[in-house]
Scaffold this active site. Structure first.
Site, PDB file in Angstrom:
ATOM      1  N   HIS A 180       0.839  -1.194   0.000  1.00 21.23           N
ATOM      2  CA  HIS A 180       0.000   0.000   0.000  1.00 21.23           C
ATOM      3  C   HIS A 180       0.876   1.248   0.000  1.00 21.23           C
ATOM      4  O   HIS A 180       2.053   1.209   0.375  1.00 21.23           O
ATOM      5  CB  HIS A 180      -0.903   0.003   1.240  1.00 21.23           C
ATOM      6  CG  HIS A 180      -1.902  -1.108   1.254  1.00 21.23           C
ATOM      7  ND1 HIS A 180      -3.054  -1.080   0.504  1.00 21.23           N
ATOM      8  CD2 HIS A 180      -1.918  -2.303   1.918  1.00 21.23           C
ATOM      9  CE1 HIS A 180      -3.744  -2.192   0.698  1.00 21.23           C
ATOM     10  NE2 HIS A 180      -3.076  -2.953   1.554  1.00 21.23           N
ATOM     11  N   CYS A 221      -0.288   2.479  -4.291  1.00 13.62           N
ATOM     12  CA  CYS A 221      -1.082   3.675  -4.554  1.00 13.62           C
ATOM     13  C   CYS A 221      -0.215   4.922  -4.388  1.00 13.62           C
ATOM     14  O   CYS A 221       0.660   4.964  -3.517  1.00 13.62           O
ATOM     15  CB  CYS A 221      -2.258   3.740  -3.582  1.00 13.62           C
ATOM     16  SG  CYS A 221      -3.429   2.383  -3.750  1.00 13.62           S
TER      17      CYS A 221
END
Length: 467
Positions: A180, A221
């Site tokens: 992430h 991300c």
């Protein structure tokens, strides 16, 4: 234990491989000379398997690789699947010596209690087990930002396998990170790696001549925010799954085990690499970037840094190229039922919970899942309210929160996010918050870190009191 059990070097006491040689006829005055040469050879191979010594590095240098899955938890299955797949590509197929590949992986997936195929991690492209044979150098609590940065700097390690990056000024270094991310930050199981700290380490690696050229592939991300100000004169190129203002995406849902098996961009670039194997010298970094960019529809892939020299180099310079003739495994479709749907990475956890709830026939488990889903649904809305409130208190409006901005003050970015993660919510346990954190990091463009942090702490403390 895992590391040493799988390496069987020739020891100085083992000379049986010389016993069958009948081609040598020695004179007495040659014996000392031959013995000396043999002793030197045995010392050279004592700590390295023969196949490693036979590798002929390009231009007098070697290829090194550091690959890392920065997450844990079952619903993040795809991150460790990506890294296991890559490990076999680099070592088994591309011929990079295993001693030159350093792997970080929490290692909580293969034998997870939710895994119906114990000891197996499925490859999203071929449906095959990619866990067997992977040497994990740093696992569990050793998967930390500090250990990762120390390995990149070649520091002596006292945890895990103790393997570290021993690259030098003639070597090529390939780094693959999967997890992430948010503006100016990458996730680890318990902590975070910030742009400010990564920049310092890259500067140190460059000044210490830890590489000739370095290529980063980052699946996360907002991954573009980690490299969009990268100095093009540092001999580093970074290829990212997303730009500075968007999420990356997960692909290929497996209903049998209830997880996404891979990340869209990672699957695309590894698939492209396999299509060119064994002729990796025929595709350049630029060509792979453009090919994968056209294959990736969910996010906008980006490339930063040196777009002159490295950009034109063959990918084999960084990912290896086995000169030996190998038998390529057939890439036939797996006998499994997949859904090739994609989903934004921050929403994977909620989707996983909802699908799990839909399959549950146990009332107690169903009630627990209902409560968990309700909690995260309410929390996602609460996070947006808190971030809007912080923005209003710092700037007097919400104008600064409309879209993600380039990070101009990495230290402020680190300070503000650290305060929010430690006192409000962490992206490891609440991954959906990464969609909104730009509302917080944008405040660093024009406001002091102290002012922002004070407001963050005040709002987080009031949240705790209400809870």
């Amino acid at each position: 234990k895992q590391w040493y059990q799988r390496r069987v070097p020739i020891t100085a006491g083992d000379t049986s491989f010389l016993a069958s040689s009948s081609v040598f006829e020695f004179k007495k005055n040659d014996m000392f000379r031959i013995a000396l040469v043999a002793a030197c050879f045995l010392l050279a191979v004592q700590s390295h398997p023969i196949e490693d010594l036979l590798q002929q590095p390009e231009e007098g240098g070697q290829i090194w690789a550091v690959i890392i899955a920065g997450s844990n938890n079952w619903y993040n299955y795809r991150h460790q699947s990506d890294v296991c797949h890559l490990y076999h590509l680099l070592t088994k197929k591309h011929g990079i010596p295993k001693k030159n590949v350093i792997t970080f992986m929490y290692n909580d997936i293969a034998f997870n209690e939710e895994n119906p195929h114990q000891g197996v991690i499925i490859n999203a492209l071929h449906g095959k087990d990619v866990y067997e044979g992977v040497m994990i150098d740093y696992m569990g609590i050793d998967v930390t930002p500090q250990n990762f940065l120390d390995v990149l700097l070649g520091k002596e390690m006292d945890v895990g396998s103790r393997k570290t990056l021993l690259s030098g000024p003639k070597d090529k270094v390939f780094v693959n990170f999967v997890d992430h991310g948010a503006p100016g930050v990458l996730g680890f199981p318990r902590d975070e790696l910030y742009l400010a700290d990564l920049t310092k380490v890259l500067d140190a690696m460059h000044s210490q001549q830890k590489y000739k050229q370095m290529l980063w592939y980052v699946e996360a991300c907002f991954s573009g925010s980690m490299f969009n100000t990268l100095d093009p004169n540092m001999n580093i190129t970074a290829h990212t799954a997303a730009n500075e203002s968007e999420s990356s995406w997960a692909c290929i849902w497996d209903d049998d085990i209830g997880v996404y098996l891979g990340d869209c961009w990672s699957l695309n670039w590894m698939n492209n690499t396999e299509q060119f194997f064994p002729n990796l010298v025929e595709e350049t970094v630029e060509q792979q970037y453009l090919a994968v960019k056209n294959m990736t529809f969910e996010s906008h892939t980006e490339i930063f840094g040196d777009l002159t020299l490295i950009y034109k180099e063959p990918i084999s310079f960084f990912m290896g190229h086995n000169r030996k003739k190998t038998e390529t495994e057939p890439l036939s479709p797996p006998a499994r039922i997949y859904s090739y749907q994609s989903i934004a990475t921050p929403d994977v956890m909620m989707y996983h919970l909802e699908r799990k709830r839909g399959r549950s026939n146990n009332k107690k488990e169903a009630d627990r899942l209902d409560q968990e889903i309700k909690y995260h649904t309410l929390t996602e809305g609460k996070v947006q309210e808190i971030l809007d409130q912080i923005s209003r208190q710092v700037t007097g409006s919400l104008a600064v929160s409309r879209y993600a901005q380039t990070i101009t003050d990495p230290e402020c970015n680190k300070g503000v996010l650290s305060a929010f993660f430690s006192q409000c919510y962490k992206m490891q346990t609440h991954p959906y918050i990464t969609k909104y954190l730009y509302r917080l990091t944008n405040l660093c463009n024009g406001n002091s870190v102290k002012k922002i942090v004070d407001v963050v702490l005040d709002n987080c403390n009031r949240l705790k009191m209400l809870s």
